[in-house]
Scaffold this motif. Structure first.
Motif, PDB file in Angstrom:
ATOM      1  N   VAL A  42       0.638  -1.087  -0.045  1.00  0.00           N
ATOM      2  CA  VAL A  42       0.033  -0.044  -0.063  1.00  0.00           C
ATOM      3  C   VAL A  42       0.690   1.144   0.033  1.00  0.00           C
ATOM      4  N   ILE A  69      -1.827  -1.223  -3.920  1.00  0.00           N
ATOM      5  CA  ILE A  69      -3.063  -0.461  -3.440  1.00  0.00           C
ATOM      6  C   ILE A  69      -2.471   0.999  -3.397  1.00  0.00           C
ATOM      7  N   ALA A  71      -3.610   4.394  -1.901  1.00  0.00           N
ATOM      8  CA  ALA A  71      -4.524   5.084  -0.792  1.00  0.00           C
ATOM      9  C   ALA A  71      -4.777   6.555  -1.271  1.00  0.00           C
ATOM     10  N   ARG A 100      -5.214  -1.272  -7.215  1.00  0.00           N
ATOM     11  CA  ARG A 100      -6.479  -0.927  -7.025  1.00  0.00           C
ATOM     12  C   ARG A 100      -6.362   0.462  -6.005  1.00  0.00           C
ATOM     13  N   LEU A 102      -7.772   2.578  -2.597  1.00  0.00           N
ATOM     14  CA  LEU A 102      -8.337   2.471  -1.624  1.00  0.00           C
ATOM     15  C   LEU A 102      -8.580   3.834  -1.009  1.00  0.00           C
ATOM     16  N   THR A 167      -7.318  -6.021   3.045  1.00  0.00           N
ATOM     17  CA  THR A 167      -7.532  -4.684   2.468  1.00  0.00           C
ATOM     18  C   THR A 167      -7.734  -4.699   1.045  1.00  0.00           C
ATOM     19  N   TRP A 168      -7.121  -5.698   0.318  1.00  0.00           N
ATOM     20  CA  TRP A 168      -7.329  -5.761  -1.167  1.00  0.00           C
ATOM     21  C   TRP A 168      -8.619  -5.845  -1.486  1.00  0.00           C
ATOM     22  N   ALA A 171     -10.472  -2.618  -1.471  1.00  0.00           N
ATOM     23  CA  ALA A 171      -9.962  -1.558  -2.417  1.00  0.00           C
ATOM     24  C   ALA A 171     -10.946  -1.704  -3.870  1.00  0.00           C
TER      25      ALA A 171
END
Length: 238
Positions: A42, A69, A71, A100, A102, A167-168, A171
């Motif tokens: 991330v 990810i 953020a 992705r 988030l 967390t993935w 997202a």
């Protein structure tokens, strides 16, 4: 000014030589994750030089699979152009790079931490690259920040892997529509507040040490001198 090569983990950055401007800072990903087969993690506040550095790293290591990810939050540094560059990188890679986005709330919850993990060939512990510095040292590093690169035991990686999997799924896959992030900017404070902060900065500057930090070749920080002439010993001096 020389550029110091860090070698393999463990190491921190900025090192004392970089912090005191004795040597030039350089991007850390090649040092930390150069032998990885997969990079997961991330990153928050990713923009500009950070996008360029991350793209360059992945393009120079075409065998590395990236699962990342980004953020984002309202008025964060990440702009539409940044996400479009990542989207293009993802498209060119086929299935080798997945990205992705988030969403996060910073008010009362702090800013996103950067954490990348490189899983190398079998038999070698994974490498964690963790810290608060935006773009992982592709921009100026604040002296209050320290970033770590270290090899982690299997139990730590296994717990982190579970966290990353969860967390993935929170997202959103990066698409052209998702890349169209609003171009917001942080709110401007009042002139009175700016003046108060400038006064506080001036006060701190007047109380600075008489002598700047001196670092030896071995990285050891020397004792310095206070404004009144007394010795200011380093706290870990034995």
């Amino acid at each position: 000014m020389a550029t110091r090569h860090r070698g393999f983990p463990p190491f921190i950055w900025p090192s004392v030589h970089e912090l005191t401007k004795c040597v030039q800072s350089k991007p850390v990903l090649a040092d930390a994750l150069g032998d990885a087969t997969t990079v997961l993690g991330v990153m928050g506040g990713l923009a500009g030089d950070g996008i360029a550095g991350l793209t360059s790293f992945l393009e120079r290591h075409p065998a590395v699979r990236g699962i990342l990810i980004v953020a984002v939050y309202a008025a964060c540094p990440t702009r539409r152009n940044d996400l479009m560059r990542l989207l293009e990188l993802q498209r060119r890679s086929g299935n080798d790079i997945e990205i992705r986005v988030l969403l996060m709330t910073v008010f009362g919850g702090g800013l996103p931490a950067n954490c990348l993990v490189g899983t190398p060939h079998s038999g070698t512990p994974p490498v964690f690259v963790f810290g608060p510095t935006v773009n992982f040292n592709w921009v100026n590093v604040d002296p209050s920040q320290v970033n770590l690169a270290f090899r982690a035991p299997p139990a730590m990686f296994d717990e982190w892997r579970k966290w990353f999997d969860a967390t993935w799924h929170e997202a959103t896959p990066l698409t052209e529509e998702i890349a169209d992030i609003p171009e917001l900017v942080p709110a401007t404070g009042s002139p009175e507040a700016a003046a108060m902060w400038e006064d506080y900065c001036a006060l701190c500057a007047n109380l600075e040490r008489k002598q700047r930090v001196i670092v030896g070749e071995d990285g050891e920080v020397c004792n310095t001198e206070n404004a009144d002439g007394s010795e200011d010993r380093t706290p870990t001096t034995v």
